[in-house]
Write an enzyme that holds these catalytic residues in place. Structure first.
Site, PDB file in Angstrom:
ATOM      1  N   LYS A 262       0.593  -1.313   0.099  1.00 49.95           N
ATOM      2  CA  LYS A 262       0.103   0.112  -0.128  1.00 49.95           C
ATOM      3  C   LYS A 262       1.233   1.502   0.372  1.00 49.95           C
ATOM      4  CE  LYS A 262      -3.781   2.028   1.833  1.00 49.95           C
ATOM      5  NZ  LYS A 262      -5.119   2.080   0.939  1.00 49.95           N
TER       6      LYS A 262
HETATM    7  N1  PMP Z   1      -7.541  -1.847  -3.104  1.00 47.35           N
HETATM    8  C1  PMP Z   1      -6.924  -0.528  -2.920  1.00 47.35           C
HETATM    9  C2  PMP Z   1      -5.783   0.007  -4.048  1.00 47.35           C
HETATM   10  C3  PMP Z   1      -7.121   0.264  -1.352  1.00 47.35           C
HETATM   11  O1  PMP Z   1      -6.521   0.943  -1.720  1.00 47.35           O
HETATM   12  C4  PMP Z   1      -7.654  -0.284  -0.175  1.00 47.35           C
HETATM   13  C5  PMP Z   1      -8.484   0.754   0.961  1.00 47.35           C
HETATM   14  N2  PMP Z   1      -7.265   0.717   1.346  1.00 47.35           N
HETATM   15  C6  PMP Z   1      -7.826  -1.821  -0.835  1.00 47.35           C
HETATM   16  C7  PMP Z   1      -8.291  -2.385  -2.160  1.00 47.35           C
HETATM   17  C8  PMP Z   1      -9.098  -2.637  -0.008  1.00 47.35           C
HETATM   18  O2  PMP Z   1      -8.299  -2.400   1.544  1.00 47.35           O
HETATM   19  P1  PMP Z   1      -9.102  -2.581   2.633  1.00 47.35           P
HETATM   20  O3  PMP Z   1      -9.922  -3.339   2.439  1.00 47.35           O
HETATM   21  O4  PMP Z   1      -7.648  -3.038   3.727  1.00 47.35           O
HETATM   22  O5  PMP Z   1      -9.303  -0.992   3.318  1.00 47.35           O
END
Ligand code: PMP
Length: 305
Positions: free
Chosen positions: A158
């Protein structure tokens, strides 16, 4: 910046400082190249318990450790420290509303694009409620922008810089009159939205792209797979073709920010009857009851403050 933000406290390099004092230098690799990784975490106010409930904090901080390793930071900010700092931050801000928490680990100093340190850390928490589209559903476009691949910009990390990809897709979707973008990966398979993962329901089975589809390994996706299992809905993690949206009876996005957002139409074609479907609605109920502390089925996922 909303007025109330000025009163907020920020965790900044081991200290708790006023909002306006959390500053990073313009010459840092963070500012110059987006050399940073972050998380998005939600906390909900439980009237019933009189507490803030931080959802899956540990899993977010463990993913942040993985992101730092993928980015080859020369020092890793440990999950334990960041969990403790987040809890203290929520406590110090005395929130009584839902908030969005954003921990970031960044490359400080004055290095170039390959600098691996020194590492800095900050965490912000700002009030943020549930988006309108969660209730009414949204429209999505299959983007002409390709999802970044593990051979260039690993989606599994991320990393802040990855979000330029989301930015292109999100802006294009907005210009074209859609609420959201769904990107295909370099193999032409469905990957994810511009900040959320995607599910579709086919013949009663909830299908989502696998973790090798150039997605972020979403914590909400993992939560949803578990909750659907508990609801007696079969799930499959596999390659997904774009044309499957037109064969689906329901579809939805999931993510910390997007929570569970029904998708009513893709590329102007209705999914099923074009409104949130029964499995999506049931899942929303189970999800919100869990994160808001109405049910207590997964206590290990909730950190009370
Ligand atoms: N994909 C991306 C590119 C994201 O930025 C996010 C948000 N964090 C998600 C998926 C969803 O991830 P999460 O459920 O861990 O928030």
């Amino acid at each position: 910046m909303p007025d109330h933000d000025q009163d907020l406290i920020v965790y900044f390099n081991r200290e708790f400082v006023p909002w306006n004092e959390a500053r990073v230098h313009v010459f840092s690799p963070f500012a110059k190249y987006g050399a940073a990784v972050f998380e998005g975490v939600r906390a909900y106010w439980s009237e019933q318990r009189g507490r803030m409930l931080v959802f899956r904090l540990r899993e977010h901080m463990e993913r942040l450790e993985v992101s730092q390793r993928i980015m080859r930071f020369d020092e890793i900010a440990p999950a334990d420290d960041l969990c403790a700092a987040t809890i203290e931050l929520v406590r110090r801000n005395s929130f009584r509303t839902p908030v969005h928490i954003r921990p970031t680990v960044y490359v400080d100093g004055d290095g170039g694009s390959s600098a691996r340190g020194p590492i800095g850390t900050f965490i912000t928490a700002v009030p943020r409620g549930t988006p309108e589209r969660v209730h009414e559903g949204c429209t999505a476009q299959i983007s002409s922008w390709e999802r970044i691949s593990d051979r260039s910009m690993p989606a599994r990390a991320k990393a802040n810089a990855n979000y330029n990809n989301a930015r292109f897709a999100g802006i294009q979707a907005g210009i074209d009159g859609y609420d959201a973008a769904i990107m295909l990966n370099s193999r032409g398979k469905v990957s994810e939205g511009q900040g959320m993962c995607v599910f579709l329901i086919r013949d009663g089975v909830a299908v989502t792209p696998s973790v090798t589809s150039d997605i972020l390994e979403s914590i909400t996706r993992d939560t949803v797979l578990t909750l659907l299992g508990g609801m007696g809905v079969d799930t499959a993690e596999r390659d997904v073709d774009r044309s499957e949206f037109f064969a689906a009876s329901e579809a939805f996005f999931c993510g910390t920010g997007w929570e569970i957002t029904p998708i009513n139409a893709v590329d102007g074609t209705a999914i099923g009857p074009g409104r949130p479907g029964p499995i999506t609605r049931r899942l929303q109920q189970v999800y919100f009851d869990l994160v808001m502390g109405v049910t207590d089925d997964c206590p290990e996922w909730i950190a009370e403050v």
